[in-house]
Write a protein that holds these residues in place. Structure first.
Motif, PDB file in Angstrom:
ATOM      1  N   ILE A  20       0.752  -1.154  -0.047  1.00 13.59           N
ATOM      2  CA  ILE A  20       0.011   0.009   0.170  1.00 13.59           C
ATOM      3  C   ILE A  20       0.910   1.326   0.064  1.00 13.59           C
ATOM      4  CG2 ILE A  20      -1.711   1.241   1.463  1.00 13.59           C
ATOM      5  CD1 ILE A  20      -2.770  -1.485   2.126  1.00 13.59           C
ATOM      6  N   CYS A  21       1.878   1.375   0.918  1.00 13.90           N
ATOM      7  CA  CYS A  21       2.748   2.321   0.963  1.00 13.90           C
ATOM      8  C   CYS A  21       3.570   2.549  -0.446  1.00 13.90           C
ATOM      9  CB  CYS A  21       3.817   2.239   2.117  1.00 13.90           C
ATOM     10  SG  CYS A  21       3.137   2.489   3.519  1.00 13.90           S
ATOM     11  N   GLY A  22       3.941   1.641  -0.999  1.00 12.24           N
ATOM     12  CA  GLY A  22       4.618   1.653  -2.375  1.00 12.24           C
ATOM     13  C   GLY A  22       3.761   2.153  -3.401  1.00 12.24           C
ATOM     14  N   VAL A  23       2.616   1.761  -3.638  1.00 17.68           N
ATOM     15  CA  VAL A  23       1.508   2.523  -4.683  1.00 17.68           C
ATOM     16  C   VAL A  23       1.175   3.709  -4.442  1.00 17.68           C
ATOM     17  CG1 VAL A  23      -0.722   1.914  -5.687  1.00 17.68           C
ATOM     18  CG2 VAL A  23       0.797   0.019  -5.188  1.00 17.68           C
ATOM     19  N   GLY A  24       0.887   3.962  -2.977  1.00 19.68           N
ATOM     20  CA  GLY A  24       0.635   5.318  -2.668  1.00 19.68           C
ATOM     21  C   GLY A  24       1.852   6.358  -2.778  1.00 19.68           C
ATOM     22  N   ALA A  25       3.165   5.804  -2.728  1.00 23.08           N
ATOM     23  CA  ALA A  25       4.185   6.600  -2.803  1.00 23.08           C
ATOM     24  C   ALA A  25       4.334   7.114  -4.331  1.00 23.08           C
ATOM     25  CB  ALA A  25       5.424   6.116  -2.384  1.00 23.08           C
ATOM     26  N   ILE A  26       3.949   6.127  -5.371  1.00 23.75           N
ATOM     27  CA  ILE A  26       4.015   6.152  -6.572  1.00 23.75           C
ATOM     28  C   ILE A  26       3.031   7.312  -7.083  1.00 23.75           C
ATOM     29  CG2 ILE A  26       3.955   5.252  -9.082  1.00 23.75           C
ATOM     30  CD1 ILE A  26       5.401   2.768  -7.760  1.00 23.75           C
ATOM     31  N   LEU A  27       1.664   7.050  -6.747  1.00 24.91           N
ATOM     32  CA  LEU A  27       0.702   8.067  -6.820  1.00 24.91           C
ATOM     33  C   LEU A  27       0.930   9.267  -6.278  1.00 24.91           C
ATOM     34  CD1 LEU A  27      -2.346   5.573  -6.062  1.00 24.91           C
ATOM     35  CD2 LEU A  27      -1.589   6.438  -8.246  1.00 24.91           C
ATOM     36  N   CYS A  28       1.412   9.447  -5.220  1.00 29.84           N
ATOM     37  CA  CYS A  28       1.826  10.710  -4.664  1.00 29.84           C
ATOM     38  C   CYS A  28       2.787  11.750  -5.519  1.00 29.84           C
ATOM     39  CB  CYS A  28       2.405  10.790  -3.325  1.00 29.84           C
ATOM     40  SG  CYS A  28       1.102  10.477  -2.053  1.00 29.84           S
ATOM     41  N   PHE A  29       3.870  10.844  -5.910  1.00 28.18           N
ATOM     42  CA  PHE A  29       4.694  11.507  -6.925  1.00 28.18           C
ATOM     43  C   PHE A  29       4.234  11.854  -8.238  1.00 28.18           C
ATOM     44  CE2 PHE A  29       7.996  11.339 -10.395  1.00 28.18           C
ATOM     45  CZ  PHE A  29       9.054  12.005  -9.702  1.00 28.18           C
ATOM     46  N   GLY A  30       3.195  11.086  -8.901  1.00 23.73           N
ATOM     47  CA  GLY A  30       2.890  11.210 -10.142  1.00 23.73           C
ATOM     48  C   GLY A  30       1.607  12.585  -9.900  1.00 23.73           C
ATOM     49  N   LEU A  31       1.037  12.662  -8.932  1.00 27.88           N
ATOM     50  CA  LEU A  31       0.026  13.673  -8.679  1.00 27.88           C
ATOM     51  C   LEU A  31       0.670  15.010  -8.251  1.00 27.88           C
ATOM     52  CD1 LEU A  31      -2.765  11.810  -6.707  1.00 27.88           C
ATOM     53  CD2 LEU A  31      -2.821  12.593  -9.060  1.00 27.88           C
ATOM     54  N   LEU A  32       1.923  15.104  -7.616  1.00 32.82           N
ATOM     55  CA  LEU A  32       2.700  16.035  -7.056  1.00 32.82           C
ATOM     56  C   LEU A  32       3.900  16.752  -8.064  1.00 32.82           C
ATOM     57  CD1 LEU A  32       2.969  15.463  -3.419  1.00 32.82           C
ATOM     58  CD2 LEU A  32       1.508  17.031  -4.245  1.00 32.82           C
ATOM     59  N   ILE A  33       4.017  16.010  -9.090  1.00 34.90           N
ATOM     60  CA  ILE A  33       5.318  16.568  -9.903  1.00 34.90           C
ATOM     61  C   ILE A  33       4.992  17.854 -10.428  1.00 34.90           C
ATOM     62  CG2 ILE A  33       4.786  15.067 -11.663  1.00 34.90           C
ATOM     63  CD1 ILE A  33       8.427  15.746 -10.443  1.00 34.90           C
ATOM     64  N   ARG A  34       3.946  17.927 -10.891  1.00 33.92           N
ATOM     65  CA  ARG A  34       3.697  19.364 -11.637  1.00 33.92           C
ATOM     66  C   ARG A  34       3.307  20.603 -10.637  1.00 33.92           C
ATOM     67  NH1 ARG A  34       1.713  19.379 -17.684  1.00 33.92           N
ATOM     68  NH2 ARG A  34       3.047  17.773 -18.185  1.00 33.92           N
ATOM     69  N   ALA A  63       3.783  20.491  -7.331  1.00 36.16           N
ATOM     70  CA  ALA A  63       4.598  20.874  -6.211  1.00 36.16           C
ATOM     71  C   ALA A  63       6.135  20.526  -6.586  1.00 36.16           C
ATOM     72  CB  ALA A  63       4.374  19.783  -5.181  1.00 36.16           C
ATOM     73  N   GLY A  64       6.426  20.530  -8.126  1.00 38.86           N
ATOM     74  CA  GLY A  64       7.716  20.186  -8.402  1.00 38.86           C
ATOM     75  C   GLY A  64       8.712  19.067  -7.996  1.00 38.86           C
ATOM     76  N   LEU A  65       9.924  19.009  -8.338  1.00 39.37           N
ATOM     77  CA  LEU A  65      10.545  17.818  -7.700  1.00 39.37           C
ATOM     78  C   LEU A  65      10.762  17.865  -6.293  1.00 39.37           C
ATOM     79  CD1 LEU A  65      12.053  15.619  -9.487  1.00 39.37           C
ATOM     80  CD2 LEU A  65      14.277  16.904  -9.273  1.00 39.37           C
ATOM     81  N   LEU A  66      10.858  18.991  -5.783  1.00 39.70           N
ATOM     82  CA  LEU A  66      11.202  18.759  -4.273  1.00 39.70           C
ATOM     83  C   LEU A  66       9.954  18.321  -3.554  1.00 39.70           C
ATOM     84  CD1 LEU A  66      12.605  19.913  -1.960  1.00 39.70           C
ATOM     85  CD2 LEU A  66      11.437  21.943  -2.156  1.00 39.70           C
ATOM     86  N   GLY A  67       8.731  18.765  -3.890  1.00 42.24           N
ATOM     87  CA  GLY A  67       7.749  18.292  -3.226  1.00 42.24           C
ATOM     88  C   GLY A  67       7.338  16.905  -3.457  1.00 42.24           C
ATOM     89  N   ALA A  68       7.645  16.491  -4.988  1.00 41.60           N
ATOM     90  CA  ALA A  68       7.153  15.135  -5.397  1.00 41.60           C
ATOM     91  C   ALA A  68       8.163  14.041  -4.704  1.00 41.60           C
ATOM     92  CB  ALA A  68       7.162  15.025  -6.872  1.00 41.60           C
ATOM     93  N   VAL A  69       9.256  14.300  -4.693  1.00 38.05           N
ATOM     94  CA  VAL A  69      10.322  13.499  -4.269  1.00 38.05           C
ATOM     95  C   VAL A  69      10.218  13.364  -2.659  1.00 38.05           C
ATOM     96  CG1 VAL A  69      12.826  12.689  -4.199  1.00 38.05           C
ATOM     97  CG2 VAL A  69      11.921  13.535  -6.108  1.00 38.05           C
ATOM     98  N   SER A  70       9.999  14.376  -2.107  1.00 38.66           N
ATOM     99  CA  SER A  70       9.956  14.230  -0.648  1.00 38.66           C
ATOM    100  C   SER A  70       8.481  13.474  -0.315  1.00 38.66           C
ATOM    101  CB  SER A  70       9.840  15.869  -0.078  1.00 38.66           C
ATOM    102  OG  SER A  70      10.991  16.574  -0.376  1.00 38.66           O
TER     103      SER A  70
END
Length: 152
Positions: free
Chosen positions: A80-94, A96-103
């Motif tokens: 669940i955390c792995g899938v959630g992390a990938i979803l967070c990255f995909g939703l935040l990259i635009r 929040a930028g790289l800083l927000g998405a990777v964090s």
């Protein structure tokens, strides 16, 4: 040789590799292959997929000869955390930028480990963000921002 695998993990991994390789072969054959000197867009996926199928075959054959552990039940928290992390990255990259998405990705994945310390997770997030910034923004000049609204 019996027709029952004695190493469930190797058999399961072989089946996953076979499925991924088979899918890659089917999809990759839809693209032009090109020649040895000038490979087309289908050549690399087909070669990698064929390699996956060969690895799958080796794992499956090995699973019948060498005893090993069975397939463990899934660790739902990690999944669940792995899938959630990938979803967070995909939703935040635009936005929040790289800083927000990777964090966010690092913080959500940090929740997968029981007893994780927030200080360690924050330190890993900082290092991963700096690494991704150096590789993708500085090194490759990828079209993304460090922050959602500022281009470095």
């Amino acid at each position: 040789m019996s027709w029952r695998p004695v190493d469930g993990q190797a058999f399961g991994a072989g089946m996953v590799f076979a499925a991924a390789g088979g899918l890659g072969l089917v999809v990759g054959h839809g693209y032009p292959m090109g020649s040895i000197g000038r490979m087309g867009p289908g050549a690399f996926p087909v070669l990698v997929s064929a390699g996956l199928v060969l690895i799958a075959l080796a794992l499956i054959l090995r699973s019948f000869r060498v005893a090993g552990p069975g397939i463990a039940p899934p660790e739902w928290r990690v999944l669940i955390c792995g899938v959630g992390a990938i979803l967070c990255f995909g939703l935040l990259i635009r936005p929040a930028g790289l800083l927000g998405a990777v964090s966010a990705l690092t913080l959500v994945m940090g929740l997968a480990r029981p007893g994780a310390r927030w200080g360690e997770i924050a330190a890993v997030a900082a290092v991963m963000t700096a690494f991704c910034w150096a590789v993708f923004i500085l090194g490759l000049d990828a079209p993304m921002t460090l922050l959602g609204w500022i281009r470095p």
